[in-house]
Design a protein around this motif. Structure first.
Motif, PDB file in Angstrom:
ATOM      1  N   ASP A  91       0.838  -1.213   0.000  1.00  0.00           N
ATOM      2  CA  ASP A  91       0.000   0.000   0.000  1.00  0.00           C
ATOM      3  C   ASP A  91       0.868   1.257   0.000  1.00  0.00           C
ATOM      4  O   ASP A  91       0.555   2.241  -0.658  1.00  0.00           O
ATOM      5  CB  ASP A  91      -0.927   0.019   1.227  1.00  0.00           C
ATOM      6  N   HIS A  92       1.953   1.211   0.780  1.00  0.00           N
ATOM      7  CA  HIS A  92       2.860   2.367   0.822  1.00  0.00           C
ATOM      8  C   HIS A  92       3.494   2.591  -0.547  1.00  0.00           C
ATOM      9  O   HIS A  92       3.595   3.723  -1.023  1.00  0.00           O
ATOM     10  CB  HIS A  92       3.934   2.136   1.887  1.00  0.00           C
ATOM     11  N   GLY A  95       1.235   4.358  -2.890  1.00  0.00           N
ATOM     12  CA  GLY A  95       0.854   5.720  -2.503  1.00  0.00           C
ATOM     13  C   GLY A  95       1.755   6.799  -3.088  1.00  0.00           C
ATOM     14  O   GLY A  95       2.680   6.513  -3.863  1.00  0.00           O
ATOM     15  N   PRO A  96       1.495   8.055  -2.711  1.00  0.00           N
ATOM     16  CA  PRO A  96       2.226   9.196  -3.286  1.00  0.00           C
ATOM     17  C   PRO A  96       3.728   9.208  -2.979  1.00  0.00           C
ATOM     18  O   PRO A  96       4.473   9.902  -3.651  1.00  0.00           O
ATOM     19  CB  PRO A  96       1.557  10.420  -2.648  1.00  0.00           C
ATOM     20  N   ASP A  97       4.173   8.457  -1.966  1.00  0.00           N
ATOM     21  CA  ASP A  97       5.610   8.429  -1.682  1.00  0.00           C
ATOM     22  C   ASP A  97       6.382   7.700  -2.779  1.00  0.00           C
ATOM     23  O   ASP A  97       7.573   7.922  -2.954  1.00  0.00           O
ATOM     24  CB  ASP A  97       5.886   7.734  -0.346  1.00  0.00           C
ATOM     25  N   ASN A 100       2.367   6.367  -6.674  1.00  0.00           N
ATOM     26  CA  ASN A 100       1.165   7.202  -6.787  1.00  0.00           C
ATOM     27  C   ASN A 100       0.158   6.539  -7.734  1.00  0.00           C
ATOM     28  O   ASN A 100      -0.265   7.121  -8.738  1.00  0.00           O
ATOM     29  CB  ASN A 100       1.559   8.595  -7.297  1.00  0.00           C
ATOM     30  N   SER A 101      -0.203   5.292  -7.412  1.00  0.00           N
ATOM     31  CA  SER A 101      -0.951   4.458  -8.365  1.00  0.00           C
ATOM     32  C   SER A 101      -2.347   4.974  -8.677  1.00  0.00           C
ATOM     33  O   SER A 101      -2.890   4.672  -9.726  1.00  0.00           O
ATOM     34  CB  SER A 101      -1.053   3.021  -7.846  1.00  0.00           C
ATOM     35  N   LYS A 102      -2.927   5.770  -7.765  1.00  0.00           N
ATOM     36  CA  LYS A 102      -4.277   6.255  -8.066  1.00  0.00           C
ATOM     37  C   LYS A 102      -4.227   7.274  -9.195  1.00  0.00           C
ATOM     38  O   LYS A 102      -5.192   7.424  -9.940  1.00  0.00           O
ATOM     39  CB  LYS A 102      -4.929   6.820  -6.818  1.00  0.00           C
ATOM     40  N   GLU A 103      -3.118   7.981  -9.310  1.00  0.00           N
ATOM     41  CA  GLU A 103      -2.962   8.915 -10.426  1.00  0.00           C
ATOM     42  C   GLU A 103      -2.284   8.259 -11.617  1.00  0.00           C
ATOM     43  O   GLU A 103      -2.553   8.612 -12.757  1.00  0.00           O
ATOM     44  CB  GLU A 103      -2.137  10.135 -10.005  1.00  0.00           C
ATOM     45  N   ASN A 104      -1.401   7.340 -11.318  1.00  0.00           N
ATOM     46  CA  ASN A 104      -0.616   6.700 -12.381  1.00  0.00           C
ATOM     47  C   ASN A 104      -0.766   5.187 -12.238  1.00  0.00           C
ATOM     48  O   ASN A 104       0.123   4.527 -11.716  1.00  0.00           O
ATOM     49  CB  ASN A 104       0.856   7.097 -12.253  1.00  0.00           C
TER      50      ASN A 104
END
Lengths: 195, 247
Positions: A91-92, A95-97, A100-104
């Motif tokens: 999950d980490h 994430g954005p760190d 950033n899978s929700k955007e990419n």
């Protein structure tokens, strides 16, 4: 002033979706996900090599053995298929760190140049990862070919990227995770189903 | 534990707030937060793409930064009386409504119209309400340290929640806002005066809303946590209204 409350809904309605397209042609192959692998390796705490995988890869490859320079390689890896044997860590990574899978949601590779290099191929292309595009070059070796429920051919590539090139610099400063990531991609290609 | 990333996120806002608010007073707190948060982001992540570049290549985290810098600019202009009254309020609420749309531009491109209306519309409405509520609270609250301390506690809570639920970067960014506001409050120790104006409600309310939305949509912050955190300040903000109703 109350009419301002309607603005968020106006902005929402104004955002438009986009759609991708897929290529078709002779000498076409497609990735057999069930027999292909994407493994990555990164140094942890400057101590050990840590390995993870992406469980899914798809793509189409056009390759004429007589003229490989006319070929193309398009690969796509869903970030959500990352597996490091720890759900919280995965999950980490999503994430954005990191990715950033929700955007990419996908890691994409589009070749820009294929050249013969001895028995191998030198494939150059743009790697689109975490919303940033960066050129990479990899040496691709043929691992075999044969017939197993239809013709198949296998290739393997190993290459390195610097994750900071893609804006993923989490943990580099304190050496928690190395900047250099080794990628090992083993592909088994099959003929696409004819329509 | 290596403190370097923590210090990169905290030292710039602390220094900016102590310097600007210490010298110029609380009307510069928004400018101090803007300076501190921007430097912290550059140190923690990278130099952000300009908004003109983000139109063609959206990045939610960088839109979050620019939107909040916009809110901080509005607050600074309002403190300087360049923006006043209904124009200031209208600009603040417009930015609040636009914020979630900018933040989620890339993610929302894959959503259906229903989802876009729900998340962008609902998120925008929540942001507008939080900005309005914070502005109203600061307009009516007794001038003093308490609103600044409450804002610091609120943003610190958001930062801890974000860092604990999947994103160190979002947590550190939000922490930079909290650190700057907290340091601004700290100048009370030698200035003996600190009071936020209603203009500061724009950036406090919007930061609270957008960081929680970013946590849900860009990271893995559960909805239940985000909603509970978004509603939490509502209880505190009721205080001056209740006082007014009973008084």
């Amino acid at each position: 002033m109350k009419s301002l409350l309607a603005l968020p809904f106006l902005f929402a309605a104004l955002s438009l979706p986009t759609a991708p397209a897929a290529p078709v042609g002779d000498h076409d192959w497609q990735v057999d996900n069930g027999h292909s692998s994407v493994v990555f390796r990164v140094k942890h705490a400057n101590v050990s090599n840590f390995y993870g995988v992406f469980k899914t890869i798809s793509g189409s490859i056009t390759l004429d053995p007589a003229a490989p320079e006319k070929g193309s390689v398009v690969l796509s890896i869903p970030v959500d298929s990352v597996d490091t044997r720890d759900g919280k860590r995965d999950d980490h990574l999503k994430g954005p760190d990191f990715f950033n899978s929700k955007e990419n949601p996908n890691i994409e590779f589009h070749s820009t140049k294929i050249a013969k290099k001895g028995d191998a191929l030198e494939v150059t292309g743009d790697l689109d990862l975490a919303g940033k595009k960066h050129p990479v070059t990899m040496t691709v070796t043929k691992t075999g070919e044969g017939d197993f429920y239809g013709p198949r051919v296998g290739f393997e590539a190993q290459f390195q990227i610097k994750r900071s090139d893609f804006g993923m610099n989490y943990g580099i400063a304190k050496n928690a995770l190395g900047d250099t990531v080794d990628l090992m991609v083993g592909l088994e290609l099959v003929k696409p189903a004819k329509k | 534990m290596d403190l370097k990333p923590v210090l990169q996120g905290v030292l710039p806002p602390l220094a900016a707030a102590l310097l600007l608010v210490g010298l110029g007073g609380p009307r510069l707190v928004a400018a101090a937060v803007a300076l501190g948060a921007f430097v912290a982001y550059v140190l923690l992540k990278q130099w952000p793409a300009l908004p003109t570049e983000l139109w063609s290549s959206p990045n939610g985290t960088e839109w979050l930064l620019w939107t909040l810098l916009g809110a901080l600019l509005l607050a600074t202009l309002e403190h300087a009386r360049v923006l006043r009254g209904r124009v200031a309020l209208g600009a603040a609420l417009l930015l609040a409504g636009l914020g979630p749309w900018l933040l989620l531009m890339k993610v929302a491109a894959r959503w259906s119209l229903d989802l876009r209306l729900l998340h962008l519309g609902g998120g925008g409405l929540a942001a507008v309400l939080l900005v309005w509520l914070w502005r109203r609270y600061l307009q009516r609250a007794t001038p003093g340290l308490l609103p600044g301390v409450l804002g610091t506690v609120l943003l610190s809570g958001d930062a801890a929640l974000l860092a604990g639920q999947g994103s160190a970067l979002l947590g550190q960014m939000c922490g930079a806002f909290a650190a700057a506001l907290g340091a601004g409050c700290g100048t009370w120790l030698w200035r003996r005066t600190f009071a936020l104006g209603s203009a500061d409600g724009t950036w406090i309310g919007l930061a609270h809303a957008l960081f929680l939305l970013a946590g849900v949509h860009l990271s893995s912050l559960p909805w239940s946590f985000a909603v509970a955190m978004a509603l939490a300040p509502g209880l505190l903000l009721l205080q001056p209204f209740a006082k007014r109703a009973t008084g």
